[in-house]
Design a protein around this motif. Structure first.
Motif, PDB file in Angstrom:
ATOM      1  N   ILE A   6       0.419  27.541  21.337  1.00 52.08           N
ATOM      2  CA  ILE A   6       1.024  27.008  20.130  1.00 52.08           C
ATOM      3  C   ILE A   6       1.101  25.493  20.283  1.00 52.08           C
ATOM      4  N   SER A   7       1.644  24.815  19.287  1.00 51.12           N
ATOM      5  CA  SER A   7       1.507  23.361  19.235  1.00 51.12           C
ATOM      6  C   SER A   7       2.162  22.630  20.405  1.00 51.12           C
ATOM      7  N   ARG A 174      11.131  21.293  12.343  1.00 49.85           N
ATOM      8  CA  ARG A 174      11.609  19.926  12.090  1.00 49.85           C
ATOM      9  C   ARG A 174      12.179  19.274  13.339  1.00 49.85           C
ATOM     10  N   ASN A 175      12.651  20.090  14.285  1.00 50.23           N
ATOM     11  CA  ASN A 175      13.351  19.553  15.457  1.00 50.23           C
ATOM     12  C   ASN A 175      12.594  19.757  16.762  1.00 50.23           C
ATOM     13  N   ASP A 176      11.303  20.039  16.662  1.00 48.75           N
ATOM     14  CA  ASP A 176      10.437  20.148  17.846  1.00 48.75           C
ATOM     15  C   ASP A 176      10.930  21.201  18.836  1.00 48.75           C
ATOM     16  N   VAL A 177      11.421  22.308  18.301  1.00 51.52           N
ATOM     17  CA  VAL A 177      11.831  23.446  19.121  1.00 51.52           C
ATOM     18  C   VAL A 177      10.810  24.562  18.897  1.00 51.52           C
ATOM     19  N   ALA A 178      10.119  24.960  19.940  1.00 47.50           N
ATOM     20  CA  ALA A 178       9.146  26.042  19.798  1.00 47.50           C
ATOM     21  C   ALA A 178       9.864  27.347  19.481  1.00 47.50           C
ATOM     22  N   VAL A 179       9.198  28.232  18.766  1.00 45.91           N
ATOM     23  CA  VAL A 179       9.751  29.538  18.459  1.00 45.91           C
ATOM     24  C   VAL A 179       8.973  30.590  19.242  1.00 45.91           C
ATOM     25  N   ALA A 211      -0.166  41.725  13.266  1.00 39.80           N
ATOM     26  CA  ALA A 211       1.153  41.106  13.390  1.00 39.80           C
ATOM     27  C   ALA A 211       1.141  39.986  14.423  1.00 39.80           C
ATOM     28  N   LEU A 212       0.494  40.211  15.544  1.00 41.09           N
ATOM     29  CA  LEU A 212       0.433  39.191  16.588  1.00 41.09           C
ATOM     30  C   LEU A 212      -0.393  37.994  16.144  1.00 41.09           C
ATOM     31  N   ALA A 213      -1.477  38.256  15.427  1.00 41.11           N
ATOM     32  CA  ALA A 213      -2.290  37.149  14.917  1.00 41.11           C
ATOM     33  C   ALA A 213      -1.510  36.331  13.895  1.00 41.11           C
ATOM     34  N   TRP A 214      -0.748  37.012  13.040  1.00 44.44           N
ATOM     35  CA  TRP A 214       0.073  36.304  12.048  1.00 44.44           C
ATOM     36  C   TRP A 214       1.064  35.367  12.731  1.00 44.44           C
ATOM     37  N   LEU A 215       1.691  35.817  13.794  1.00 45.21           N
ATOM     38  CA  LEU A 215       2.620  34.970  14.532  1.00 45.21           C
ATOM     39  C   LEU A 215       1.894  33.768  15.132  1.00 45.21           C
ATOM     40  N   ARG A 216       0.789  34.025  15.805  1.00 39.71           N
ATOM     41  CA  ARG A 216       0.047  32.934  16.450  1.00 39.71           C
ATOM     42  C   ARG A 216      -0.377  31.888  15.417  1.00 39.71           C
ATOM     43  N   GLN A 217      -0.868  32.348  14.257  1.00 41.28           N
ATOM     44  CA  GLN A 217      -1.346  31.412  13.242  1.00 41.28           C
ATOM     45  C   GLN A 217      -0.205  30.711  12.513  1.00 41.28           C
ATOM     46  N   ASN A 218       1.020  31.171  12.744  1.00 42.58           N
ATOM     47  CA  ASN A 218       2.214  30.480  12.243  1.00 42.58           C
ATOM     48  C   ASN A 218       2.893  29.671  13.341  1.00 42.58           C
ATOM     49  N   ASP A 219       2.154  29.418  14.426  1.00 48.48           N
ATOM     50  CA  ASP A 219       2.638  28.575  15.526  1.00 48.48           C
ATOM     51  C   ASP A 219       3.853  29.172  16.222  1.00 48.48           C
ATOM     52  N   ASP A 245      -6.694  33.070   4.640  1.00 46.19           N
ATOM     53  CA  ASP A 245      -5.549  32.632   3.856  1.00 46.19           C
ATOM     54  C   ASP A 245      -4.979  33.753   2.991  1.00 46.19           C
ATOM     55  N   THR A 246      -5.858  34.604   2.497  1.00 52.83           N
ATOM     56  CA  THR A 246      -5.399  35.732   1.688  1.00 52.83           C
ATOM     57  C   THR A 246      -4.556  36.692   2.521  1.00 52.83           C
ATOM     58  N   ASP A 247      -5.007  36.965   3.746  1.00 53.58           N
ATOM     59  CA  ASP A 247      -4.247  37.836   4.656  1.00 53.58           C
ATOM     60  C   ASP A 247      -2.875  37.244   4.944  1.00 53.58           C
ATOM     61  N   LEU A 248      -2.876  35.964   5.280  1.00 53.50           N
ATOM     62  CA  LEU A 248      -1.617  35.312   5.644  1.00 53.50           C
ATOM     63  C   LEU A 248      -0.643  35.321   4.473  1.00 53.50           C
ATOM     64  N   ALA A 249      -1.156  35.061   3.282  1.00 52.03           N
ATOM     65  CA  ALA A 249      -0.282  35.047   2.109  1.00 52.03           C
ATOM     66  C   ALA A 249       0.290  36.431   1.828  1.00 52.03           C
ATOM     67  N   LYS A 250      -0.518  37.458   2.023  1.00 53.42           N
ATOM     68  CA  LYS A 250      -0.052  38.823   1.778  1.00 53.42           C
ATOM     69  C   LYS A 250       1.090  39.185   2.739  1.00 53.42           C
ATOM     70  N   ILE A 251       0.960  38.749   3.988  1.00 51.01           N
ATOM     71  CA  ILE A 251       2.023  39.031   4.966  1.00 51.01           C
ATOM     72  C   ILE A 251       3.259  38.190   4.654  1.00 51.01           C
ATOM     73  N   ASP A 252       3.032  36.939   4.288  1.00 52.57           N
ATOM     74  CA  ASP A 252       4.168  36.064   3.954  1.00 52.57           C
ATOM     75  C   ASP A 252       5.003  36.622   2.804  1.00 52.57           C
ATOM     76  N   GLU A 253       4.371  37.379   1.938  1.00 46.76           N
ATOM     77  CA  GLU A 253       5.060  37.916   0.770  1.00 46.76           C
ATOM     78  C   GLU A 253       5.855  39.186   1.053  1.00 46.76           C
ATOM     79  N   LEU A 254       5.716  39.746   2.246  1.00 49.14           N
ATOM     80  CA  LEU A 254       6.495  40.927   2.593  1.00 49.14           C
ATOM     81  C   LEU A 254       7.978  40.569   2.561  1.00 49.14           C
ATOM     82  N   ASP A 255       8.785  41.472   2.074  1.00 49.42           N
ATOM     83  CA  ASP A 255      10.199  41.159   1.827  1.00 49.42           C
ATOM     84  C   ASP A 255      11.093  42.260   2.398  1.00 49.42           C
TER      85      ASP A 255
END
Length: 268
Positions: A6-7, A174-179, A211-219, A245-255
């Protein structure tokens, strides 16, 4: 495969070891390291630090290439208890230092001023490369930061497509804390989410890998628990998966907002 990060440079995939003890834990750690993992997560509460340390020792991977993380339980966070507790963890691990030392929960004997001062002492002594927190809200991170001269490198929390923690992730960014995400596959529940099944089918992958790829691609770094070689390898192979991007958006929309780890002493 080059180890994705990650970053902040933390390996994006690690091995979680909760409820993995004894010879099995040692074997799991060795298997993961030989496969390419470079991030191993444990805790005093897991009662497996000696087994984890034996796995690190048994592997052919040089110690300096491995990010080793452990955590101090909430009973051991008083100012006078932190250093001896951390020393005991190091002794069990058989290591001279750990890369990440977490406050496991901001509860029990945790006091922001006293606890962070003692963590800073360990950091200054060089036996802890980075200090970190776990299960902290944004407000609790801010308070800890006020009492710590050393940077807080990471916050480890429950995080997966069913509990996305948007506000917390934004604060940490915003505060340079890795998740770092524990329970990153929602204890297997990601396999029952139709949207994840659709994406998995599209990529000839599993819902867990999605799920793991979604996390990695969200840093976000993930530390899924795995014991046997097949499970450890399947998680490792998730790093070859790139969601569009379509995959990521679909997961982001899960509620779902489905929190699985929710003890009475938690702050939320």
């Amino acid at each position: 495969m080059t180890v994705p990060t990650i970053s902040n440079g933390l390996p994006a995939l690690g091995l979680g070891t909760y409820k993995n003890t004894g010879e099995q834990a040692t074997e799991s750690v060795t298997t993961a390291l030989e496969m390419g993992y470079r991030h191993i997560d444990t805790a005093a509460y897991y009662e497996n630090e000696a087994a984890v340390g034996a796995g690190i020792e048994a592997s052919s991977v040089p110690r300096e290439e491995v990010v080793v993380a452990t955590k101090l339980w909430y009973d051991d966070l008083a100012g006078d208890d932190v250093v001896p507790s951390a020393t005991a963890s190091l002794d069990r691990l058989g290591l001279d230092y750990v890369d990440l030392l977490y406050v496991h929960w901001p509860a029990g004997s945790y006091d922001a001023a006293e606890t962070m001062a003692a963590f800073n002492d360990l950091y200054d002594e060089g036996v802890v490369d980075s200090i970190a927190v776990s299960n902290f809200t944004p407000e609790q991170i801010a308070t800890a930061q006020k009492h710590s001269e050393a940077p807080i490198a990471a916050n480890q929390v429950e995080l997966h497509p069913l509990l996305q923690q948007d506000e917390l992730r934004a604060y940490c960014d915003r505060n340079d804390v890795a998740v770092v995400a524990y329970a990153p596959i929602a204890r297997g529940k990601v396999s029952d989410v139709p949207e994840l099944t659709d994406i998995a089918g599209k990529h000839d992958a599993s819902e867990v890998q999605v799920a793991l790829a979604w996390l990695r691609q969200n840093d976000v770094a993930a530390i899924p628990k795995a014991t046997g070689e097949a499970h450890i390898r399947a998680n490792w192979e998730s790093q070859r998966l790139t969601l569009d991007d379509t995959d990521l958006a679909k997961i982001d929309e899960l509620d779902y907002h489905e929190r699985l780890i929710d003890p009475g002493f938690a702050a939320w």
